[in-house]
Design a protein around this motif. Structure first.
Motif, PDB file in Angstrom:
ATOM      1  N   LEU A   1       0.801  -1.224   0.000  1.00 14.78           N
ATOM      2  CA  LEU A   1       0.000   0.000   0.000  1.00 14.78           C
ATOM      3  C   LEU A   1       0.836   1.276   0.000  1.00 14.78           C
ATOM      4  O   LEU A   1       0.578   2.216  -0.750  1.00 14.78           O
ATOM      5  CB  LEU A   1      -0.948  -0.026   1.209  1.00 14.78           C
ATOM      6  N   GLY A   2       1.870   1.323   0.847  1.00 14.73           N
ATOM      7  CA  GLY A   2       2.690   2.526   0.953  1.00 14.73           C
ATOM      8  C   GLY A   2       3.974   2.400   0.166  1.00 14.73           C
ATOM      9  O   GLY A   2       4.482   1.296  -0.050  1.00 14.73           O
ATOM     10  N   GLN A   3       4.509   3.550  -0.263  1.00 19.29           N
ATOM     11  CA  GLN A   3       5.775   3.516  -0.993  1.00 19.29           C
ATOM     12  C   GLN A   3       6.941   3.079  -0.111  1.00 19.29           C
ATOM     13  O   GLN A   3       8.024   2.788  -0.624  1.00 19.29           O
ATOM     14  CB  GLN A   3       6.054   4.901  -1.594  1.00 19.29           C
ATOM     15  N   PHE A   4       6.721   3.029   1.201  1.00 19.81           N
ATOM     16  CA  PHE A   4       7.757   2.554   2.115  1.00 19.81           C
ATOM     17  C   PHE A   4       7.517   1.093   2.507  1.00 19.81           C
ATOM     18  O   PHE A   4       8.068   0.607   3.495  1.00 19.81           O
ATOM     19  CB  PHE A   4       7.827   3.443   3.363  1.00 19.81           C
ATOM     20  N   ASN A   5       6.696   0.360   1.724  1.00 22.09           N
ATOM     21  CA  ASN A   5       6.400  -1.057   1.978  1.00 22.09           C
ATOM     22  C   ASN A   5       6.705  -1.907   0.750  1.00 22.09           C
ATOM     23  O   ASN A   5       6.524  -1.464  -0.383  1.00 22.09           O
ATOM     24  CB  ASN A   5       4.901  -1.295   2.263  1.00 22.09           C
ATOM     25  N   ILE A   6       7.088  -3.156   0.988  1.00 22.44           N
ATOM     26  CA  ILE A   6       7.048  -4.207  -0.029  1.00 22.44           C
ATOM     27  C   ILE A   6       6.584  -5.488   0.653  1.00 22.44           C
ATOM     28  O   ILE A   6       6.527  -5.563   1.887  1.00 22.44           O
ATOM     29  CB  ILE A   6       8.405  -4.442  -0.731  1.00 22.44           C
TER      30      ILE A   6
ATOM     31  N   SER B   1       1.404   3.866  -2.880  1.00 19.77           N
ATOM     32  CA  SER B   1       2.053   3.275  -4.043  1.00 19.77           C
ATOM     33  C   SER B   1       1.328   3.692  -5.311  1.00 19.77           C
ATOM     34  O   SER B   1       0.131   4.006  -5.294  1.00 19.77           O
ATOM     35  CB  SER B   1       2.072   1.750  -3.922  1.00 19.77           C
ATOM     36  N   ALA B   2       2.067   3.637  -6.415  1.00 21.61           N
ATOM     37  CA  ALA B   2       1.533   4.153  -7.678  1.00 21.61           C
ATOM     38  C   ALA B   2       0.405   3.302  -8.242  1.00 21.61           C
ATOM     39  O   ALA B   2      -0.398   3.789  -9.032  1.00 21.61           O
ATOM     40  CB  ALA B   2       2.662   4.250  -8.702  1.00 21.61           C
TER      41      ALA B   2
ATOM     42  N   PRO C   1      -2.466   5.845   6.656  1.00 23.99           N
ATOM     43  CA  PRO C   1      -2.143   5.239   7.950  1.00 23.99           C
ATOM     44  C   PRO C   1      -2.207   3.712   7.940  1.00 23.99           C
ATOM     45  O   PRO C   1      -1.488   3.059   8.686  1.00 23.99           O
ATOM     46  CB  PRO C   1      -3.195   5.836   8.888  1.00 23.99           C
ATOM     47  N   GLU C   2      -3.058   3.151   7.073  1.00 24.07           N
ATOM     48  CA  GLU C   2      -3.101   1.692   6.965  1.00 24.07           C
ATOM     49  C   GLU C   2      -1.768   1.143   6.475  1.00 24.07           C
ATOM     50  O   GLU C   2      -1.346   0.044   6.859  1.00 24.07           O
ATOM     51  CB  GLU C   2      -4.220   1.272   6.010  1.00 24.07           C
ATOM     52  N   ALA C   3      -1.077   1.918   5.613  1.00 22.85           N
ATOM     53  CA  ALA C   3       0.211   1.472   5.087  1.00 22.85           C
ATOM     54  C   ALA C   3       1.257   1.360   6.192  1.00 22.85           C
ATOM     55  O   ALA C   3       2.270   0.666   6.019  1.00 22.85           O
ATOM     56  CB  ALA C   3       0.697   2.437   4.011  1.00 22.85           C
ATOM     57  N   ALA C   4       1.026   2.050   7.303  1.00 26.26           N
ATOM     58  CA  ALA C   4       1.962   1.953   8.427  1.00 26.26           C
ATOM     59  C   ALA C   4       1.926   0.582   9.076  1.00 26.26           C
ATOM     60  O   ALA C   4       2.833   0.225   9.829  1.00 26.26           O
ATOM     61  CB  ALA C   4       1.638   3.036   9.464  1.00 26.26           C
ATOM     62  N   CYS C   5       0.871  -0.198   8.797  1.00 24.42           N
ATOM     63  CA  CYS C   5       0.671  -1.498   9.437  1.00 24.42           C
ATOM     64  C   CYS C   5       1.179  -2.618   8.535  1.00 24.42           C
ATOM     65  O   CYS C   5       0.509  -2.973   7.558  1.00 24.42           O
ATOM     66  CB  CYS C   5      -0.801  -1.739   9.726  1.00 24.42           C
ATOM     67  N   THR C   6       2.339  -3.155   8.809  1.00 21.69           N
ATOM     68  CA  THR C   6       2.828  -4.292   8.039  1.00 21.69           C
ATOM     69  C   THR C   6       2.760  -5.553   8.894  1.00 21.69           C
ATOM     70  O   THR C   6       2.940  -5.504  10.111  1.00 21.69           O
ATOM     71  CB  THR C   6       4.265  -4.070   7.546  1.00 21.69           C
ATOM     72  N   SER C   7       2.490  -6.673   8.245  1.00 20.27           N
ATOM     73  CA  SER C   7       2.225  -7.898   9.002  1.00 20.27           C
ATOM     74  C   SER C   7       2.916  -9.091   8.376  1.00 20.27           C
ATOM     75  O   SER C   7       3.435  -9.040   7.265  1.00 20.27           O
ATOM     76  CB  SER C   7       0.714  -8.159   9.060  1.00 20.27           C
TER      77      SER C   7
END
Length: 487
Positions: A80-85, A144-145, A183-189
């Motif tokens: 979701l976030g550009q700081f996630n994969i 993310s794009a 804010p959801e992108a802040a949650c990685t699991s």
């Protein structure tokens, strides 16, 4: 929400057609369950992990597109976030050394990806919430794009009708608002998957719900958000609030949230899919041309596109999954409540505890869920998210007990017996459950370690302390030495 979505706008007619199609999917799914048309032989297990990206000084690196291009591995995907994969591992059988296979393949893939990501100025971190996220990162430009994320954000905000409010009280208090689902992108699991037959699904899901609290207590790894020390697993309230489509008035009326623990023990997997259709309107009313009944009656396996897409926008902590592999449909329980890390070894130890416990409890003659109320399981879950290894939870036959003591006294032997039933080699059980045992004896976790380190830097600016601690965390993460051995 793993489905690609091309359509970007929806009319009232789209929504009406979609609702009818979802219900037709549900009817076909019920028939498939009655006719036992599922792959139930030799069940597989799986693991997915979402990762965060940071730069050289510990701040979020909004570079997932560049990182994925550099990694060039289909096992890694956008998030979701550009700081996630995200990385998806190949399914494995536990009796064939699956836990070791997961650890070795995860370490190999992450090490290779880290080497390539570093060349574009990004580094991977296994932690539930990046502690160095700041208000400036909570902007729609951080999404993310991929257009499906923008669409999902727009649909959640449209359903809600107002900005998202995040309000969490822990050791400190955080109140903020957002005009997107960033804010959801802040949650990685980390997600654990276990395949099961329709007949056994309810037992496995109920078992997963019953142990959610203790699972979370001994594995918490998300203590900071936007510079504030909040819950030990702050992902739980953050995710619940970041995807909430309800106004305050709808909450007061008792409308269910889309991030949901649930409200009762179940007797069939159909209960969960039927609840999803009955309680939740579609966020993404994309309708496929497949006629599921025609496919079924012609001897094929219907994809049930609409039911699966709808299910993917209802975020149960233990989610039911209908999927197809090699033309055969199957069912899985997807456990979604833990953060990754602190190390790969810790993550696989968490998996071993979960796989072992649910197997043991699902096959027990007297089900645990017949001895405790569903509300007690949900309260355990919330208390564990707040308190982590210090949580006191309820357990049948004992009453209130510290979660770590419960694991040491009661649950580790159950988990070992469950892993034996899976056919897990003894040396694997010893290694991974030993990590859980020593973590409980030490009374620590990723969250506990991180909070203690930040407090030791109490004389520094909070974000400077978070950056320094995160860089130290990342260094130790690469050692693969479990967190209970960290200084």
């Amino acid at each position: 929400m793993g489905e690609e979505v091309d359509q970007q706008e929806f009319s009232r007619a789209d929504r009406t057609r979609h609702r009818e199609k979802v219900r037709r999917n549900l009817d076909v799914f019920a028939r498939m369950l009655r006719e036992a048309r599922f792959d139930t032989d030799d069940p597989m297990t799986g693991l997915e992990m979402e990762l965060n990206l940071i730069d050289d000084v510990g701040d979020p690196a909004l570079k997932n597109a560049e990182v994925l291009e550099a990694i060039a591995d289909p096992d890694f995907q956008t998030e979701l976030g550009q700081f996630n994969i995200e990385i998806n591992l190949a399914p494995a059988k536990l009796r064939d050394g699956g836990l070791t296979t997961f650890e070795e393949s995860l370490r190999r893939s992450l090490n290779d990806a880290e080497e390539k990501a570093a060349k574009v100025g990004a580094h991977q971190v296994m932690i539930g919430i990046l502690p160095t996220l700041a208000e400036g990162h909570m902007d729609p430009s951080s999404l993310s794009a991929n257009p499906r994320y923008k669409l999902l954000s727009e649909q959640i905000l449209a359903a809600r009708g107002e900005d998202i409010t995040i309000s969490i009280s822990g050791r400190e208090r955080l109140t903020t608002t957002a005009d997107s689902i960033v804010p959801e992108a802040a949650c990685t699991s980390t997600q654990f998957h276990v395949q099961t037959s329709p007949d056994q699904f309810a037992d496995y899901w109920n078992a997963a719900q019953a142990i959610a609290g203790v699972q979370l207590a001994v594995s918490a790894n998300s203590p900071f958000l936007l510079g504030k020390e909040l819950w030990r697993e702050t992902r739980i309230p953050l995710f619940e609030q970041a995807t909430d489509t309800r106004s305050e008035e709808l909450k007061a009326q008792g409308v269910r949230p889309r991030v949901w623990f649930g409200e009762r023990w179940i007797t069939s997997v159909f209960d969960l899919f039927e609840e999803n259709v009955r309680y939740f309107p579609a966020l993404l009313p994309v309708t496929d041309e497949e006629d599921p009944l025609e496919v079924l009656e012609s001897g094929g396996t219907p994809a049930l596109h609409e039911l699966r897409l709808h299910n993917g926008t209802i975020y149960r902590w233990n989610r039911p999954v209908y999927d197809i592999a090699d033309g055969m449909p199957h069912l899985r329980v997807e456990n979604r409540l833990l953060a990754a890390g602190p190390t790969v070894a810790d993550t696989i130890a968490n998996a071993a505890l979960w796989f072992g416990l649910i197997r043991f409890l699902a096959e027990s003659e007297r089900p645990l869920w017949s001895q405790m109320s569903f509300s007690a399981a949900e309260e355990n879950f919330q208390v564990a998210a707040q308190m982590g290894v210090d949580a006191q939870i309820y357990w049948p036959g004992i009453g209130q007990v510290r979660a770590t003591e419960l694991v040491l006294r009661r649950l580790l032997p159950m988990a070992r017996a469950g892993l034996d039933s899976w056919g897990v080699p003894a040396e694997e059980s010893d290694r991974y459950l030993g990590i859980i045992e020593q973590r409980c004896q030490a009374g620590t976790s990723g969250a506990a370690w991180f909070v203690e380190r930040v407090r030791e830097r109490g004389g520094e600016d909070r974000f400077d302390a978070l950056r320094a601690t995160l860089l130290e965390y990342r260094e130790r993460m690469h050692s693969n030495e479990p967190v209970h051995l960290w200084d």
